[in-house]
Design a protein around this motif. Sequence first.
Motif, PDB file in Angstrom:
ATOM      1  N   GLU A  89      39.228  43.466  39.955  1.00 10.03           N
ATOM      2  CA  GLU A  89      40.070  43.182  41.273  1.00 10.03           C
ATOM      3  C   GLU A  89      39.164  43.245  42.320  1.00 10.03           C
ATOM      4  N   TRP A  90      39.563  42.044  43.392  1.00 13.15           N
ATOM      5  CA  TRP A  90      39.101  42.195  44.652  1.00 13.15           C
ATOM      6  C   TRP A  90      40.119  41.661  45.654  1.00 13.15           C
ATOM      7  N   GLU A  91      40.130  41.918  46.981  1.00 15.47           N
ATOM      8  CA  GLU A  91      40.851  41.374  47.952  1.00 15.47           C
ATOM      9  C   GLU A  91      40.039  40.456  48.908  1.00 15.47           C
ATOM     10  N   TRP A  92      40.831  39.582  49.161  1.00 19.75           N
ATOM     11  CA  TRP A  92      40.001  38.446  50.329  1.00 19.75           C
ATOM     12  C   TRP A  92      41.124  37.646  50.932  1.00 19.75           C
ATOM     13  N   LYS A  93      41.221  37.897  52.275  1.00 20.52           N
ATOM     14  CA  LYS A  93      42.077  37.041  53.261  1.00 20.52           C
ATOM     15  C   LYS A  93      43.749  37.215  52.840  1.00 20.52           C
ATOM     16  N   GLY A  94      44.022  38.580  52.391  1.00 18.25           N
ATOM     17  CA  GLY A  94      45.249  39.063  52.190  1.00 18.25           C
ATOM     18  C   GLY A  94      45.677  38.924  50.934  1.00 18.25           C
ATOM     19  N   ASP A  95      44.777  38.382  49.821  1.00 14.81           N
ATOM     20  CA  ASP A  95      45.242  37.958  48.386  1.00 14.81           C
ATOM     21  C   ASP A  95      44.372  38.826  47.597  1.00 14.81           C
ATOM     22  N   THR A  96      45.024  39.193  46.523  1.00 10.04           N
ATOM     23  CA  THR A  96      44.313  39.966  45.467  1.00 10.04           C
ATOM     24  C   THR A  96      43.984  38.936  44.210  1.00 10.04           C
ATOM     25  N   TYR A  97      42.847  39.143  43.768  1.00 15.17           N
ATOM     26  CA  TYR A  97      42.190  38.329  42.781  1.00 15.17           C
ATOM     27  C   TYR A  97      41.723  39.419  41.630  1.00 15.17           C
ATOM     28  N   GLU A  98      41.988  38.769  40.256  1.00 12.66           N
ATOM     29  CA  GLU A  98      41.202  39.364  39.207  1.00 12.66           C
ATOM     30  C   GLU A  98      40.326  38.589  38.521  1.00 12.66           C
ATOM     31  N   VAL A  99      39.035  39.172  38.227  1.00 17.71           N
ATOM     32  CA  VAL A  99      38.156  38.487  37.479  1.00 17.71           C
ATOM     33  C   VAL A  99      38.507  38.168  36.005  1.00 17.71           C
ATOM     34  N   VAL A 100      38.345  36.987  35.555  1.00 18.16           N
ATOM     35  CA  VAL A 100      38.742  36.771  34.483  1.00 18.16           C
ATOM     36  C   VAL A 100      37.652  36.481  33.558  1.00 18.16           C
ATOM     37  N   HIS A 101      36.402  36.072  34.120  1.00 16.48           N
ATOM     38  CA  HIS A 101      35.258  35.421  33.300  1.00 16.48           C
ATOM     39  C   HIS A 101      34.055  35.647  33.948  1.00 16.48           C
ATOM     40  N   ASP A 105      24.334  33.703  32.728  1.00 18.37           N
ATOM     41  CA  ASP A 105      23.504  32.898  32.417  1.00 18.37           C
ATOM     42  C   ASP A 105      23.346  31.508  33.378  1.00 18.37           C
ATOM     43  N   PRO A 106      22.439  31.202  33.968  1.00 16.24           N
ATOM     44  CA  PRO A 106      20.933  31.554  33.915  1.00 16.24           C
ATOM     45  C   PRO A 106      21.092  32.958  34.714  1.00 16.24           C
ATOM     46  N   GLY A 107      19.874  33.749  34.406  1.00 17.86           N
ATOM     47  CA  GLY A 107      19.819  34.983  34.774  1.00 17.86           C
ATOM     48  C   GLY A 107      19.472  35.462  36.095  1.00 17.86           C
ATOM     49  N   TRP A 108      19.317  34.515  36.999  1.00 20.18           N
ATOM     50  CA  TRP A 108      18.966  34.875  38.591  1.00 20.18           C
ATOM     51  C   TRP A 108      20.295  34.709  39.213  1.00 20.18           C
ATOM     52  N   ARG A 109      21.560  34.568  39.001  1.00 18.73           N
ATOM     53  CA  ARG A 109      22.638  34.661  39.422  1.00 18.73           C
ATOM     54  C   ARG A 109      23.906  35.057  38.566  1.00 18.73           C
ATOM     55  N   VAL A 110      24.773  35.567  39.200  1.00 16.45           N
ATOM     56  CA  VAL A 110      26.126  35.889  38.419  1.00 16.45           C
ATOM     57  C   VAL A 110      27.492  35.286  38.932  1.00 16.45           C
ATOM     58  N   LEU A 111      28.069  34.626  38.166  1.00 18.82           N
ATOM     59  CA  LEU A 111      29.155  34.031  38.623  1.00 18.82           C
ATOM     60  C   LEU A 111      30.459  34.698  37.958  1.00 18.82           C
ATOM     61  N   ALA A 112      31.380  34.886  38.801  1.00 17.59           N
ATOM     62  CA  ALA A 112      32.728  35.574  38.356  1.00 17.59           C
ATOM     63  C   ALA A 112      33.675  34.715  38.707  1.00 17.59           C
ATOM     64  N   GLU A 113      34.318  34.143  37.787  1.00 22.56           N
ATOM     65  CA  GLU A 113      35.614  33.287  37.633  1.00 22.56           C
ATOM     66  C   GLU A 113      36.806  34.143  37.882  1.00 22.56           C
ATOM     67  N   SER A 114      37.744  33.942  39.078  1.00 25.17           N
ATOM     68  CA  SER A 114      38.816  34.771  39.481  1.00 25.17           C
ATOM     69  C   SER A 114      40.226  33.899  39.512  1.00 25.17           C
ATOM     70  N   THR A 115      41.229  34.676  39.186  1.00 24.76           N
ATOM     71  CA  THR A 115      42.420  34.208  39.397  1.00 24.76           C
ATOM     72  C   THR A 115      43.503  35.029  40.568  1.00 24.76           C
ATOM     73  N   LYS A 116      44.113  34.372  41.398  1.00 26.69           N
ATOM     74  CA  LYS A 116      44.739  35.053  42.135  1.00 26.69           C
ATOM     75  C   LYS A 116      45.907  35.809  41.756  1.00 26.69           C
ATOM     76  N   ARG A 117      45.956  37.092  41.579  1.00 26.58           N
ATOM     77  CA  ARG A 117      47.112  38.181  41.106  1.00 26.58           C
ATOM     78  C   ARG A 117      48.534  37.548  41.547  1.00 26.58           C
ATOM     79  N   GLY A 118      49.275  37.400  40.661  1.00 22.12           N
ATOM     80  CA  GLY A 118      50.873  37.147  40.938  1.00 22.12           C
ATOM     81  C   GLY A 118      51.114  35.534  41.319  1.00 22.12           C
ATOM     82  N   ALA A 119      49.935  34.849  41.040  1.00 22.76           N
ATOM     83  CA  ALA A 119      50.232  33.445  41.067  1.00 22.76           C
ATOM     84  C   ALA A 119      50.932  32.945  39.695  1.00 22.76           C
ATOM     85  N   VAL A 120      51.725  31.902  39.914  1.00 20.78           N
ATOM     86  CA  VAL A 120      52.493  31.176  38.936  1.00 20.78           C
ATOM     87  C   VAL A 120      51.819  30.011  38.204  1.00 20.78           C
TER      88      VAL A 120
END
Length: 120
Positions: A89-101, A105-120
Motif C-alpha cells: 500500500e502507498w499514500e498519495w494526495k490524501g488517498d491510499t492505494y493498493e498495488v494489485v499487479h 518486463d522489460p527489465g529496465w523499469r518496473v510498473l506497479a498498477e494500483s487501485t484506490k482503497r475504499g473505491a467502489v
Amino acid sequence: MTMTSDLHDFQTENFISVDPVQMVFHRQVLVPDGAGGKRVASHSDLLQQRVRVIGQTQVRTLVTPDGRQVTLDKVLIGTRGMDVQAGDEWEWKGDTYEVVHVQRDPGWRVLAESTKRGAV
C-alpha cells in the motif's frame, strides 16, 4: 549491461525526473494461521523510493488472485530493482492505494498498477 540497456535506464530515469515522487510502500508481513491460511503478523514500511505516478486515462479493471474485481486508478513507474509487490500500500494526495499487479518486463523499469482503497 549493454549500451541499449544503459540507454533504457537513462530514459526511464529521465521520465521519472519530469515529475518525481518519493514513495514509501507499506507491506504486510504474513505468517501461517494454523488452519492452512495466513494472517497479518505486522506491517513494515520500506525505504523511500523515487517513482513517477501516472493516472489511468482509460478505465481498466483487473481480477486479483483473491477474486476481487478492481479498477486500476494509478500506475507507478520505477527503475529496475524497485522494491514493490502486489499487496503493498502507498499514500498519495490524501488517498491510499493498493498495488494489485507488478510488471518487471522489460527489465529496465518496473510498473506497479494500483487501485484506490475504499473505491467502489
